[in-house]
Design a protein around this motif. Structure first.
Motif, PDB file in Angstrom:
ATOM      1  N   LEU A 107       4.495  94.423  80.863  1.00 20.89           N
ATOM      2  CA  LEU A 107       4.818  93.803  79.582  1.00 20.89           C
ATOM      3  C   LEU A 107       3.730  94.067  78.569  1.00 20.89           C
ATOM      4  CD1 LEU A 107       5.821  90.282  80.992  1.00 20.89           C
ATOM      5  CD2 LEU A 107       7.401  92.137  80.397  1.00 20.89           C
ATOM      6  N   SER A 124       5.521  86.893  77.661  1.00 20.25           N
ATOM      7  CA  SER A 124       4.620  87.486  78.653  1.00 20.25           C
ATOM      8  C   SER A 124       3.921  86.412  79.472  1.00 20.25           C
ATOM      9  CB  SER A 124       3.586  88.378  77.958  1.00 20.25           C
ATOM     10  OG  SER A 124       4.217  89.447  77.293  1.00 20.25           O
ATOM     11  N   VAL A 137       0.094  93.084  82.253  1.00 23.84           N
ATOM     12  CA  VAL A 137       0.166  92.899  80.806  1.00 23.84           C
ATOM     13  C   VAL A 137      -0.806  93.882  80.157  1.00 23.84           C
ATOM     14  CG1 VAL A 137      -0.164  91.302  78.885  1.00 23.84           C
ATOM     15  CG2 VAL A 137       0.839  90.484  81.029  1.00 23.84           C
TER      16      VAL A 137
END
Length: 290
Positions: A107, A124, A137
């Protein structure tokens, strides 16, 4: 069927950086890449349809976004097996469900609605706190670090789980795939009530805490494969700050997050929460079962 690397895309620059990272990760692992756009567009558009097309205009836009992202991934990693999907659902729920059949979820920090990228967006954060698989992330400034091995370094925060740490296993795997060094870091602190001003005892409580940290590292790393370029470090200070300092000049920082089934709310812990918001590199949050 091989499990895919799943990436959430929405056309924003952070999500495109995440798609770049995901394409590289899929190529490293020889895994398929799955690009997913999820949004409840009907909540905002109702039954309104695009002119001359029997689909909502937001759905058409979503299909265009995943098509463009897939073309970008193919240019980046030729020969990659790629699938796409557009889901009329809340992105948090859709992505967590996708993670049940994925090697990892990737993400960006924020989507189109985000006003800034400094702090993590709600989607997220929620996915990282609930997914059953590792969630990577990709932080701002990762543009030149997306390709695997750009820095040649993976850092993992070592907790009390020792040999049972899913985060440590994931970090070892990532370091091996990237042919990168692995820095295993254990933070330690000496509680204030254990300190003493007496010169004969000065430093003794701190030494014992540092020794315990070193023993935790030794136990956790006992079965690390011999071909891993392993570096172990004990560092005094709060774990969040220690790992944030270690995140500079690093490709990937790996942390664990305790999961208690049936427990409501975010299940991240203070350390994972801090690094997700402020890390200088990409962060992998790996579920640790209680």
């Amino acid at each position: 069927m091989d499990l895919p690397i799943v990436v959430g895309v929405d056309g924003s620059e952070p999500s495109l950086r995440a798609a770049d990272w995901a394409a590289d990760e899929a190529a490293l692992r020889g895994a398929p890449l799955r690009l997913v756009y999820a949004s409840l567009w009907e909540r905002y558009e109702g039954e309104s349809l695009a002119e001359d097309v029997d689909k909502p205009s937001e759905q058409l836009r979503a299909e265009d976004i995943v098509r463009v992202a897939a073309a970008r991934a193919r240019r980046r990693q030729a020969g990659l097996e790629i699938s796409t999907d557009v889901l009329p659902e809340e992105p948090e729920y859709a992505l967590v469900r996708e993670g049940r059949r994925a090697v990892a979820l990737v993400l960006g920090t924020r989507g189109r609605a985000g006003l800034a990228e400094v702090l993590l967006g709600s989607v997220s954060l929620s996915v990282a706190a609930h997914a059953d698989c590792p969630v990577i992330v990709v932080r701002p400034g990762n543009d030149n670090q997306v390709r695997a091995g750009a820095r040649g370094r993976v850092v993992v925060g070592v907790g009390e789980q020792g040999l049972n740490s899913a985060a440590l296993r994931f970090a070892v795997e990532e370091a091996g795939l990237r042919r990168a060094s692995l820095d295993a870091v254990r933070a330690w602190r000496c509680p204030a009530h254990e300190s003493t001003d007496h010169p004969l005892f000065a430093g003794e409580p701190a030494r014992l805490h540092e020794q315990h940290a070193a023993e935790v590292l030794d136990r956790a790393l006992k079965e690390t494969p011999a071909d891993v370029d392993l570096h172990r470090r004990t560092v005094e200070g709060p774990a969040g700050r220690v790992l944030l300092n270690a995140s500079h000049e690093t490709d990937l920082l790996v942390v664990g997050a305790r999961r208690n089934r049936g427990h409501p709310g975010l299940q991240l812990g203070r350390v994972a929460h801090a690094v997700l918001h402020h890390c200088a590199c990409a962060v992998a949050v790996v579920p640790e079962r209680a």
